[in-house]
Design a protein around this motif. Structure first.
Motif, PDB file in Angstrom:
ATOM      1  N   GLY A 171      25.937  41.099  40.875  1.00  0.00           N
ATOM      2  CA  GLY A 171      26.970  41.594  39.981  1.00  0.00           C
ATOM      3  C   GLY A 171      26.719  41.193  38.545  1.00  0.00           C
ATOM      4  N   ARG A 172      26.054  40.041  38.343  1.00  0.00           N
ATOM      5  CA  ARG A 172      25.707  39.613  36.987  1.00  0.00           C
ATOM      6  C   ARG A 172      24.524  40.403  36.432  1.00  0.00           C
ATOM      7  NH1 ARG A 172      28.073  34.612  35.808  1.00  0.00           N
ATOM      8  NH2 ARG A 172      28.952  33.496  37.596  1.00  0.00           N
ATOM      9  N   ILE A 173      23.639  40.837  37.324  1.00  0.00           N
ATOM     10  CA  ILE A 173      22.443  41.568  36.889  1.00  0.00           C
ATOM     11  C   ILE A 173      22.749  43.037  36.607  1.00  0.00           C
ATOM     12  CG2 ILE A 173      20.127  42.310  37.581  1.00  0.00           C
ATOM     13  CD1 ILE A 173      19.887  39.809  39.210  1.00  0.00           C
ATOM     14  N   THR A 174      23.703  43.598  37.331  1.00  0.00           N
ATOM     15  CA  THR A 174      24.010  45.026  37.200  1.00  0.00           C
ATOM     16  C   THR A 174      24.315  45.455  35.760  1.00  0.00           C
ATOM     17  OG1 THR A 174      24.830  45.087  39.482  1.00  0.00           O
ATOM     18  CG2 THR A 174      25.494  46.890  38.024  1.00  0.00           C
ATOM     19  N   PRO A 175      25.150  44.717  34.994  1.00  0.00           N
ATOM     20  CA  PRO A 175      25.380  45.134  33.601  1.00  0.00           C
ATOM     21  C   PRO A 175      24.114  45.144  32.760  1.00  0.00           C
ATOM     22  CG  PRO A 175      27.056  43.566  34.300  1.00  0.00           C
ATOM     23  CD  PRO A 175      26.010  43.572  35.370  1.00  0.00           C
ATOM     24  N   LEU A 176      23.166  44.237  33.051  1.00  0.00           N
ATOM     25  CA  LEU A 176      21.899  44.233  32.316  1.00  0.00           C
ATOM     26  C   LEU A 176      21.106  45.507  32.601  1.00  0.00           C
ATOM     27  CD1 LEU A 176      20.776  40.516  32.837  1.00  0.00           C
ATOM     28  CD2 LEU A 176      21.892  41.528  30.845  1.00  0.00           C
ATOM     29  N   ALA A 177      21.127  45.943  33.869  1.00  0.00           N
ATOM     30  CA  ALA A 177      20.437  47.182  34.218  1.00  0.00           C
ATOM     31  C   ALA A 177      21.074  48.376  33.517  1.00  0.00           C
ATOM     32  CB  ALA A 177      20.468  47.383  35.734  1.00  0.00           C
ATOM     33  N   SER A 194      17.884  54.533  38.174  1.00  0.00           N
ATOM     34  CA  SER A 194      17.702  54.369  39.617  1.00  0.00           C
ATOM     35  C   SER A 194      17.944  52.922  40.028  1.00  0.00           C
ATOM     36  CB  SER A 194      16.290  54.799  40.021  1.00  0.00           C
ATOM     37  OG  SER A 194      16.070  56.163  39.708  1.00  0.00           O
ATOM     38  N   ILE A 195      17.406  51.994  39.235  1.00  0.00           N
ATOM     39  CA  ILE A 195      17.611  50.573  39.511  1.00  0.00           C
ATOM     40  C   ILE A 195      19.096  50.219  39.396  1.00  0.00           C
ATOM     41  CG2 ILE A 195      17.121  48.228  38.707  1.00  0.00           C
ATOM     42  CD1 ILE A 195      14.385  49.282  37.751  1.00  0.00           C
ATOM     43  N   ALA A 196      19.739  50.730  38.350  1.00  0.00           N
ATOM     44  CA  ALA A 196      21.161  50.448  38.136  1.00  0.00           C
ATOM     45  C   ALA A 196      22.008  50.993  39.270  1.00  0.00           C
ATOM     46  CB  ALA A 196      21.619  51.041  36.800  1.00  0.00           C
ATOM     47  N   MET A 197      21.652  52.165  39.791  1.00  0.00           N
ATOM     48  CA  MET A 197      22.400  52.753  40.895  1.00  0.00           C
ATOM     49  C   MET A 197      22.307  51.880  42.142  1.00  0.00           C
ATOM     50  SD  MET A 197      23.931  55.630  40.120  1.00  0.00           S
ATOM     51  CE  MET A 197      24.444  54.560  38.787  1.00  0.00           C
ATOM     52  N   VAL A 198      21.106  51.410  42.447  1.00  0.00           N
ATOM     53  CA  VAL A 198      20.916  50.553  43.619  1.00  0.00           C
ATOM     54  C   VAL A 198      21.710  49.261  43.462  1.00  0.00           C
ATOM     55  CG1 VAL A 198      19.242  49.197  44.932  1.00  0.00           C
ATOM     56  CG2 VAL A 198      18.649  51.505  44.170  1.00  0.00           C
ATOM     57  N   LEU A 199      21.622  48.645  42.283  1.00  0.00           N
ATOM     58  CA  LEU A 199      22.349  47.404  42.035  1.00  0.00           C
ATOM     59  C   LEU A 199      23.858  47.618  42.090  1.00  0.00           C
ATOM     60  CD1 LEU A 199      20.250  45.857  39.115  1.00  0.00           C
ATOM     61  CD2 LEU A 199      20.384  45.048  41.484  1.00  0.00           C
ATOM     62  N   THR A 200      24.304  48.753  41.582  1.00  0.00           N
ATOM     63  CA  THR A 200      25.736  49.063  41.601  1.00  0.00           C
ATOM     64  C   THR A 200      26.255  49.174  43.027  1.00  0.00           C
ATOM     65  OG1 THR A 200      25.614  50.229  39.475  1.00  0.00           O
ATOM     66  CG2 THR A 200      27.497  50.732  40.886  1.00  0.00           C
ATOM     67  N   ILE A 201      25.524  49.882  43.870  1.00  0.00           N
ATOM     68  CA  ILE A 201      25.944  50.065  45.262  1.00  0.00           C
ATOM     69  C   ILE A 201      25.880  48.751  46.032  1.00  0.00           C
ATOM     70  CG2 ILE A 201      25.370  51.198  47.445  1.00  0.00           C
ATOM     71  CD1 ILE A 201      24.329  53.572  45.755  1.00  0.00           C
ATOM     72  N   VAL A 202      24.762  48.039  45.910  1.00  0.00           N
ATOM     73  CA  VAL A 202      24.591  46.792  46.672  1.00  0.00           C
ATOM     74  C   VAL A 202      25.588  45.737  46.217  1.00  0.00           C
ATOM     75  CG1 VAL A 202      23.009  44.919  47.232  1.00  0.00           C
ATOM     76  CG2 VAL A 202      22.167  47.268  47.151  1.00  0.00           C
ATOM     77  N   SER A 203      25.743  45.570  44.898  1.00  0.00           N
ATOM     78  CA  SER A 203      26.686  44.561  44.400  1.00  0.00           C
ATOM     79  C   SER A 203      28.119  44.923  44.776  1.00  0.00           C
ATOM     80  CB  SER A 203      26.559  44.411  42.884  1.00  0.00           C
ATOM     81  OG  SER A 203      26.917  45.616  42.211  1.00  0.00           O
ATOM     82  N   GLY A 204      28.435  46.219  44.778  1.00  0.00           N
ATOM     83  CA  GLY A 204      29.762  46.650  45.209  1.00  0.00           C
ATOM     84  C   GLY A 204      30.025  46.263  46.652  1.00  0.00           C
TER      85      GLY A 204
END
Length: 206
Positions: A150-156, A177-187
């Motif tokens: 969740g901390r990394i997602t805003p950086l992406a 694409s990276i941001a989408m994956v991080l958004t889904i996984v962190s969610g």
């Protein structure tokens, strides 16, 4: 008033157990908090420069966006270094970060720099985090610490904004694409953490 102050103090120390001796329970106008709220003040000006970028050029957007980025990096560091960790900051910082990210994403979608479906995903995730976070705080008096992803997602998402702003389509789609994956996984991780916490509270576990 004394009861409220004691409850805030308890929550502050419970949330910041490693920094119990330096938690402000009755102050909001600390330097870290001023930096945090200054991003919210700067946000409308940033959005204005984006909507009127053809007339204003890229410099105002870069200047304001750069300030917001640096202030986001500094507020947490200064809070620990200066001993000015506060409950207000613990709540406001992640919420304001989500407001900023979502507002910029919506603006980029309106301008045509990002697809609406991608923007909708981050907005839905952030709304869920805030709603469940408020529910848990109000019902159980507990603040849920952010997950690592969740901390990394805003950086992406920041990288997405920069590459979209700089008209770098290939890099934009890679970072998106990276941001989408991080958004889904962190969610999903946030949902799991909330569900686990609620289950423990319902069982009466500490």
């Amino acid at each position: 008033m004394d009861d409220f102050k004691k409850k805030v103090e308890y929550l502050s120390k419970k949330y910041h157990s490693r920094y119990e001796k330096s938690v402000y329970v009755d102050k909001t106008l600390t330097l870290p908090n001023i930096l945090t709220f200054s991003r919210l003040v700067a946000l409308p000006f940033l959005l204005y420069t984006l909507f009127d970028i053809e007339r204003l050029g890229p410099v105002p957007t870069i200047a304001i966006g750069g300030y917001m980025f640096v202030s986001d990096l500094l507020d947490g560091v200064l809070a620990k270094y200066l001993g000015q960790i506060s409950l207000v900051g613990a709540i406001a910082d992640p919420v304001i970060d989500k407001v900023v990210i979502d507002a910029i994403a919506i603006t980029f979608a309106i301008i045509g720099w990002l697809p609406i479906w991608a923007v909708s995903l981050i907005i839905l995730r952030d709304m869920g985090i805030v709603i469940f976070g408020i529910k848990i705080f109000m019902r159980y008096g507990t603040l849920v610490t952010p997950v690592f992803l969740g901390r990394i997602t805003p950086l992406a998402w920041g990288a997405v904004f920069i590459t979209a702003f700089a008209y770098m389509p290939i890099l934009k789609w890679i970072f998106l694409s990276i941001a989408m994956v991080l958004t889904i996984v962190s969610g999903y991780l946030y949902y799991s953490r909330y569900s686990e916490l609620i289950a423990k509270k319902e069982r009466g576990d500490e």
